[in-house]
Motif scaffolding. Structure first.
Motif, PDB file in Angstrom:
ATOM      1  N   ALA A 179      32.846 -44.667  59.503  1.00  0.00           N
ATOM      2  CA  ALA A 179      31.414 -44.826  59.778  1.00  0.00           C
ATOM      3  C   ALA A 179      30.757 -43.449  59.694  1.00  0.00           C
ATOM      4  N   THR A 180      29.671 -43.355  58.931  1.00  0.00           N
ATOM      5  CA  THR A 180      29.052 -42.056  58.670  1.00  0.00           C
ATOM      6  C   THR A 180      27.535 -42.146  58.804  1.00  0.00           C
ATOM      7  N   ASN A 181      26.949 -41.150  59.455  1.00  0.00           N
ATOM      8  CA  ASN A 181      25.493 -40.939  59.403  1.00  0.00           C
ATOM      9  C   ASN A 181      25.236 -39.442  59.347  1.00  0.00           C
ATOM     10  N   THR A 182      23.984 -39.044  59.513  1.00  0.00           N
ATOM     11  CA  THR A 182      23.634 -37.630  59.356  1.00  0.00           C
ATOM     12  C   THR A 182      24.220 -36.747  60.437  1.00  0.00           C
ATOM     13  N   HIS A 183      24.745 -37.363  61.486  1.00  0.00           N
ATOM     14  CA  HIS A 183      25.264 -36.562  62.597  1.00  0.00           C
ATOM     15  C   HIS A 183      26.778 -36.479  62.640  1.00  0.00           C
ATOM     16  N   GLY A 184      27.452 -37.156  61.711  1.00  0.00           N
ATOM     17  CA  GLY A 184      28.908 -37.064  61.705  1.00  0.00           C
ATOM     18  C   GLY A 184      29.555 -38.358  61.231  1.00  0.00           C
ATOM     19  N   SER A 185      30.818 -38.526  61.573  1.00  0.00           N
ATOM     20  CA  SER A 185      31.568 -39.709  61.140  1.00  0.00           C
ATOM     21  C   SER A 185      32.594 -40.083  62.197  1.00  0.00           C
ATOM     22  N   ALA A 186      33.080 -41.308  62.098  1.00  0.00           N
ATOM     23  CA  ALA A 186      34.122 -41.813  62.997  1.00  0.00           C
ATOM     24  C   ALA A 186      35.088 -42.664  62.172  1.00  0.00           C
ATOM     25  N   LEU A 187      36.376 -42.643  62.549  1.00  0.00           N
ATOM     26  CA  LEU A 187      37.411 -43.373  61.832  1.00  0.00           C
ATOM     27  C   LEU A 187      38.063 -44.415  62.738  1.00  0.00           C
ATOM     28  N   ARG A 188      38.518 -45.504  62.112  1.00  0.00           N
ATOM     29  CA  ARG A 188      39.271 -46.519  62.831  1.00  0.00           C
ATOM     30  C   ARG A 188      40.194 -47.233  61.839  1.00  0.00           C
ATOM     31  N   ASN A 189      41.453 -47.397  62.254  1.00  0.00           N
ATOM     32  CA  ASN A 189      42.423 -48.110  61.415  1.00  0.00           C
ATOM     33  C   ASN A 189      42.453 -49.589  61.789  1.00  0.00           C
ATOM     34  N   VAL A 190      42.518 -50.411  60.770  1.00  0.00           N
ATOM     35  CA  VAL A 190      42.549 -51.862  60.956  1.00  0.00           C
ATOM     36  C   VAL A 190      43.751 -52.412  60.190  1.00  0.00           C
ATOM     37  N   THR A 191      44.594 -53.192  60.883  1.00  0.00           N
ATOM     38  CA  THR A 191      45.768 -53.802  60.257  1.00  0.00           C
ATOM     39  C   THR A 191      45.475 -55.265  59.946  1.00  0.00           C
ATOM     40  N   VAL A 192      45.705 -55.638  58.690  1.00  0.00           N
ATOM     41  CA  VAL A 192      45.430 -56.999  58.226  1.00  0.00           C
ATOM     42  C   VAL A 192      46.758 -57.689  57.914  1.00  0.00           C
ATOM     43  N   ALA A 193      46.973 -58.848  58.528  1.00  0.00           N
ATOM     44  CA  ALA A 193      48.122 -59.703  58.197  1.00  0.00           C
ATOM     45  C   ALA A 193      47.597 -60.932  57.468  1.00  0.00           C
TER      46      ALA A 193
END
Length: 293
Positions: free
Chosen positions: A118-132
């Motif tokens: 997730a990104t905007n002008t103030h930075g970013s954030a990460l998240r891992n998602v596992t799909v079965a």
């Protein structure tokens, strides 16, 4: 003043998110007035370092574990918070395999771990998602050990394998017999001392909540050794009869042999079954049946 609110006093103070909204500015003198409205948004770190609208991805908007079903629409939705609203993009993490095909529907190739940013002008954030990815049973295969051609009296087993998620359960349709033993997970059946009743078609059906799939194999129980044994038995009987006849002929032909024996009262002997008497120059010669002394 904020639209619908009371006029604000002049001065400086820390900005908070509550300050966002529509403001009405009115200028007045003795000749009249003028009005102008402005919209104020509050984002990022304020001028005084308070408050932040950097992106954030949580479990509520972006669950870390997903369960998809093969054939349904493929969509990896992930919501993030932030101001301005962040842009979210997800990509499958590299695992040395080819990327999943661009398909509108879910395939087994979509299973794996994805990273959402997730990104905007103030930075970013990460998240891992596992799909079965769950799917109905597929690739059902049967194997007969040691062979599908079984000798009568030998033991064999039939194993069933299938792919599927959730793990399939197994059922059998096979020739009924008292010498069958099924494995605890029902994936295989063992047959001891194979008989004619064990020959026929063995069908295994794999089932889960998404469907079922079946496979079959033919088992043959070979009894040719019985035919051979019977043939050998017949041959043996014929041979025995022949030997008996030959032996009888031999005994008959050799039962009485001429020679000189010390016999006493040969004429009255019960063992002299072939007794006959001939006169020669040297006296009388008796012919008798040879017997063990």
């Amino acid at each position: 003043a904020r639209d619908g609110g009371a006029p604000r006093a002049r001065g400086s103070r820390a900005i908070s998110r509550a300050d966002a909204g529509r403001y009405i500015c009115r200028a007045t003198n003795k000749h009249g007035s003028a009005v102008r409205s402005i919209v104020v948004t509050v984002e990022g770190q304020g001028c005084w370092g308070r408050g932040s609208d950097e992106p954030s991805i949580g479990e509520t908007g972006c669950p870390a574990q997903r369960l998809w079903v093969e054939g349904t629409p493929a969509e990896l939705a992930c919501a993030a918070s932030g101001n301005p609203p962040p842009h979210v993009a997800c990509a499958k993490l590299g695992d040395g395999q080819d990327p999943p095909p661009a398909s509108p529907n879910v395939t087994r190739a979509h299973a794996g771990t994805y990273q959402c940013r997730a990104t905007n002008t103030h930075g970013s954030a990460l998240r891992n998602v596992t799909v079965a990815v769950e799917y109905s049973p597929a690739a059902v295969s049967l194997r007969v050990l040691p062979s599908a051609n079984v000798s009568r009296g030998a033991s064999f087993s039939v194993e069933c394998r299938a792919e599927g998620l959730p793990t399939p359960t197994y059922g059998w349709a096979l020739p009924p017999a008292p010498n069958l033993r099924f494995a605890a997970d029902n994936r295989s059946v063992a047959v001891a001392s194979a008989a004619a009743a064990n020959r026929g078609l063995y069908t295994c059906t794999a089932t889960n909540r998404h469907g079922r799939r079946a496979g079959s194999v033919m088992v043959r129980v070979d009894e040719s050794w019985l035919v051979l044994l019977a043939s050998l038995g017949s041959l043996g009987a014929v041979t025995a009869v022949g030997l008996a006849a030959a032996g009888g002929y031999y005994l008959k032909s050799t039962a009485c042999k001429k020679g000189e024996y010390n016999v006493r009262d040969a004429e009255g002997s019960s063992e002299a079954a072939c007794l006959h008497r001939q006169r020669h120059d040297r006296g009388e010669v008796y012919g008798i049946q040879l017997t063990q002394p």
